[in-house]
Structures are given as structure tokens and as C-alpha cells.
Design a protein around this motif. Structure first.
Motif, PDB file in Angstrom:
ATOM      1  N   ASP A 402       0.809  -1.222   0.000  1.00 45.64           N
ATOM      2  CA  ASP A 402       0.000   0.000   0.000  1.00 45.64           C
ATOM      3  C   ASP A 402       0.839   1.269   0.000  1.00 45.64           C
ATOM      4  N   SER A 404       3.187   2.087   2.242  1.00 45.86           N
ATOM      5  CA  SER A 404       3.612   2.469   3.591  1.00 45.86           C
ATOM      6  C   SER A 404       4.905   1.750   3.961  1.00 45.86           C
ATOM      7  N   THR A 418       5.069   4.497  11.320  1.00 42.60           N
ATOM      8  CA  THR A 418       4.591   4.139   9.991  1.00 42.60           C
ATOM      9  C   THR A 418       4.781   5.351   9.082  1.00 42.60           C
ATOM     10  N   LYS A 420       4.432   7.266   5.488  1.00 38.55           N
ATOM     11  CA  LYS A 420       3.565   7.270   4.321  1.00 38.55           C
ATOM     12  C   LYS A 420       3.903   8.458   3.423  1.00 38.55           C
ATOM     13  N   GLU A 421       4.347   8.153   2.207  1.00 38.64           N
ATOM     14  CA  GLU A 421       4.648   9.151   1.197  1.00 38.64           C
ATOM     15  C   GLU A 421       4.480   8.561  -0.207  1.00 38.64           C
ATOM     16  N   THR A 423       3.049   6.325  -3.322  1.00 36.63           N
ATOM     17  CA  THR A 423       1.723   6.000  -3.827  1.00 36.63           C
ATOM     18  C   THR A 423       1.704   4.661  -4.562  1.00 36.63           C
TER      19      THR A 423
END
Length: 451
Positions: A402, A404, A418, A420-421, A423
Motif C-alpha cells: 500500500d 507504507s 509508519t 507514508k509518502e 503511492t
């Protein structure tokens, strides 16, 4: 009994009193005679003696009364003792009855114990026989293991010798090709080396010269428009034959390096290299009903059948000796394929990641798991997704499908962050050689650094 003894004592006392009374009467007889004569002069003396006798008689009566009371008390005590004795006799009878029952129970227990002892002796005898059989089987197993190890060593030695011969043959081939190119005999070399049938063999009269592609790539064309869709690279030598799997997801190509290469059509990269042939792989075919099996043939007149879904995707962690090429140990690490290995800085810990979406820490000295890390959203994106251990051996990082990045604390065995950047699915994570930053790359070719 005491009652009879008391009665005898009373009778004895009465007899003694009567006897004494008679003795006293005899002793007083002269006095009576004398009194009968001078009654008036001796009247006072008789009176005194009568009074004394009356006093003594009263004392006797008192003694008799005390003896009677004592006799009553002793009779009562005797009755009490008799009742107590009866109770004791009753208790003794009950105890004797219990003793008899206990003896019967003891006899039964003794019989049962003897039966148990016999059964135990039988079990021990059987256990001894089983132990002897086990020792024989263990001895056979050790012999078989030693023989297996010897055969494996011989096989590994043969493989190494084959590899050395293959390397020598490749070097000789390259040297010969260069010399033939230099002398203008390239056509002759192609006929002798790359031809499907050598001229010296039977059927040379039907020889057809083969044209070997030289760009070492595979091109996929649109059959409707005739246009080039895309090219596949990764084979370092000439591709001699290829086939497409039944599910149209993989291309299997045979090469002049004696290996087969398997490309993932969607990703455009090699995901398997199949080794085993000792000569150029000239023909490849796949099953028409499944995408699991591949058949290949080589110039050395060998045909091999390959299982694409097995091999080195069995989820096992193997430790090899680099010097000898021998397999030292093997342990089941994951239920599905292992996608990456990451060694700690001290070399004592290895991190494995698998398609079962788990990350395991192994002690490299014993190959025992001492930590397993999972997360609900963490899914390994591909067969080559790479996780990593931090330089201080405190954390591990793993990317997910996903986009992450999950950071676990090794000591706490829990997620600490965690990130998240991205895509697109994460394919690789690695820490800098100085500890920071952390770098990550995704399927779209985007690289991020994290501080």
C-alpha cells in the motif's frame, strides 16, 4: 471382684467385734461375780465399765457405718469400672473387626502390587527391546546420514568440477570466437558452435545455418498492428529459443550460457534463472494446460523438466560455506517464498522477509527464531521486496504493497512508526551506511529519503 472383697472385709470386721466382745465378757466375768456379791460397793465401777463398753460399741457401729458407706462407694465404682470394661471390650471387638478388614485389604493390595510389578517388568522388558531396536535404527540412520553426506559432498564436488569445466569451455568459446572473428572465419565458427546440427554428426546433409540474435533482448510485438510493444532485457548472452507460459504472464528463454531465463511480462524483468544444463539450451517449450512446467533441451542431448513454482521459493533459509560451496544447515523460515535477507552489523542476526507477510529474526549461529514481526496492513509487494535492519541493530524497516513503510522496535517487538509518502508498492528499504537517512524505493521508480 471389689464388691465381694468389700463384703468379706465387713464380715471379717463383724467377726472380730464379736470375738472381742466375747473376750471382754470373759475378762469381765470375775467382775460380774464380784458384783453379784457386793453390788452396792461395786455399782459405780460397773457403771463406768458399761459406759466404756457402750462407747466402744458406738465406735464399732460408726466403723461399721463407714465400712458400709465405703462398700457402697466401692460397689458403685465397681459398676462403673464394669461398664467401662464392657465399652473397652466392645471397642476392642470393633478394632479386631477393622484389623481383619485391613488384613484382607492388605492381602488384596499385595496381590494387586505383585500384578503391577509383573506388568512393570513386562513393560521394562518391552522398553529394553524397543531401546535396542531404536539404537539399531539410530545406528542405521547415522550410517545413512553419513552416506548421504558423502554422496552430497561428491555431488557438490562434481557440480563444482562441472562448473569449472563450464567456465573453461565458455572461456575457450569466447577466445575461439574472438580469434575466428579476427581471422575472418566467423561463418565457420557459427556453423561449428551455434548450429542446431553439427556437420560432423549424422544428418549434417540437412544442416540449416541458424542465425543467432546478437542484441540479447526479447521483443514483444502487437500482432494486429505489427508494432513493437516493449523489449525485455536481462540475458547477457544470445537467446536461442523461447516460449510463453499458459497464463501469458511469463516468458521462458533458452540461452547460449547453458541457462534458462524467466521474465515476468507485466514487470518486464527476470524473476527466475534456471541452471542445470551443461551446454547451450537450444529449445524450450511449456505445458499447454498449466503454467507450472517447462521443458528444455540442450546441445548435450539432455532434456530437463522444470517446476516454476518451486525451487528456491520454498520459504527455507539456507546457510552455505563460501569456501567449499557446501550446505551447512537449513531451516524452515516462512510458509511462502523468501523475498529478502538482511544481515545485522555484527553478523550474528539475519532478517528474512517472505510472501507470507512476516519478517523473522534468526540467530545465525543456531538458526533459531527469536523475533517475528507482522502488521495488519503490511503486505509484501513482490518476490524481490527487500527489508532491512538498522545500523544499531535496534529497528527493522519493511515496505508494503500500500506504499507504507513500517518501522518495528526489535526490543519491544512492536511498531514504533509508519511512514507514508509513496503511492505505489514499496520494493526496497535500506539505511545509510552511517545510520541515517533511511531510503525507500517504489514500483514507479520513486525514491524517498527519511530522516
Amino acid at each position: 471382684s471389689q464388691e465381694e472383697v468389700g463384703k468379706q472385709a465387713i464380715k471379717h470386721a463383724l467377726k472380730a467385734l464379736k470375738k472381742r466382745h466375747l473376750v471382754e465378757e470373759g475378762a469381765h466375768a470375775p467382775a460380774y461375780i464380784a458384783l453379784s456379791r457386793p453390788i452396792i460397793s461395786q455399782g459405780s465401777e460397773w457403771k463406768e465399765k458399761a459406759e466404756k463398753l457402750e462407747i466402744e460399741l458406738q465406735q464399732c457401729y460408726k466403723a461399721q457405718s463407714r465400712l458400709s458407706e465405703q462398700l457402697v462407694v466401692e460397689v458403685a465404682e465397681s459398676r462403673t469400672l464394669k461398664a467401662f470394661l464392657q465399652e473397652k471390650e466392645t471397642a476392642m471387638a470393633e478394632l479386631e473387626k477393622e484389623l481383619t478388614q485391613t488384613r484382607d485389604e492388605y492381602s488384596q493390595l499385595k496381590t494387586d502390587f505383585e500384578e503391577k510389578v509383573r506388568a512393570l517388568e513386562l513393560v521394562l522388558s518391552e522398553c529394553k527391546e524397543l531401546k535396542a531396536q531404536l539404537e539399531q535404527l539410530t545406528f542405521r540412520a547415522k550410517n545413512a546420514e553419513a552416506e548421504n553426506k558423502r554422496l552430497v559432498d561428491l555431488w557438490m564436488l562434481q557440480k563444482m568440477q562441472d562448473a569449472e569445466r563450464l567456465n573453461e569451455a565458455n572461456a575457450l568459446y569466447e577466445d575461439m570466437t574472438e580469434r575466428l572473428k579476427a581471422s575472418g572465419l566467423e561463418k565457420l565458427a557459427r556453423e561449428q558452435v551455434d548450429g542446431i546440427v553439427r556437420r560432423s554428426e549424422e544428418g549434417a546433409e540437412f544442416f540449416v545455418e541458424s542465425t543467432v540474435p546478437s542484441d540479447r533482448s526479447i521483443k514483444i510485438w502487437n500482432s494486429s498492428t505489427g508494432s513493437l510493444s516493449h523489449s525485455l532485457f536481462g540475458c547477457l548472452v544470445s537467446v536461442l529459443d523461447l516460449a510463453i507460459t499458459h497464463d501469458n504472464r511469463s516468458i521462458i528463454a533458452g540461452s547460449s550460457s547453458n541457462n534458462l531465463f524467466a521474465w515476468d511480462i507485466n514487470l518486464g524483468r527476470v524473476h527466475h534463472t534456471l541452471t542445470g544444463h551443461t551446454d547451450k539450451v537450444c529449445a524450450v517449450d511449456v505445458s499447454k494446460v498449466s503454467s507450472r512446467h517447462v521443458v528444455s533441451s540442450a546441445y548435450g542431448r539432455t532434456i530437463r523438466v522444470w517446476e516454476l513454482q518451486k525451487g528456491h521459493v520454498d520459504g527455507n533459509l539456507r546457510l552455505w560455506d563460501i569456501q567449499t560451496g557446501k550446505l551447512l544447515s537449513e531451516v524452515s523460515a516462512h510458509s511462502l517464498a523468501i523475498t529478502s535477507l538482511s544481515l545485522s552489523r555484527n553478523g550474528n542476526v539475519v532478517l528474512t522477509s517472505g510472501r507470507d507477510n512476516s519478517h523473522n529474526l534468526f540467530d545465525i549461529r543456531s538458526l533459531e527464531v527469536f523475533g517475528t514481526f507482522r502488521a495488519t496492513g503490511n503486505k509484501v509487494a513482490s518476490n524481490w521486496s527487500r527489508s532491512c535492519i538498522s545500523l544499531d541493530d535496534n529497528n527493522i524497516a519493511a515496505g508494503s504493497a500500500d506504499g507504507s513503510i513500517y518501522i518495528w522496535s526489535i526490543s519491544k517487538a512492536d511498531i514504533v512508526s509508519t511512514l507514508k509518502e509513496h503511492t505505489a508498492p514499496i520494493l526496497c528499504c535500506t539505511w545509510s551506511a552511517i545510520g541515517k537517512p533511511l531510503a525507500s524505493a517504489d514500483k514507479n521508480g520513486v525514491v524517498c529519503t527519511w530522516t
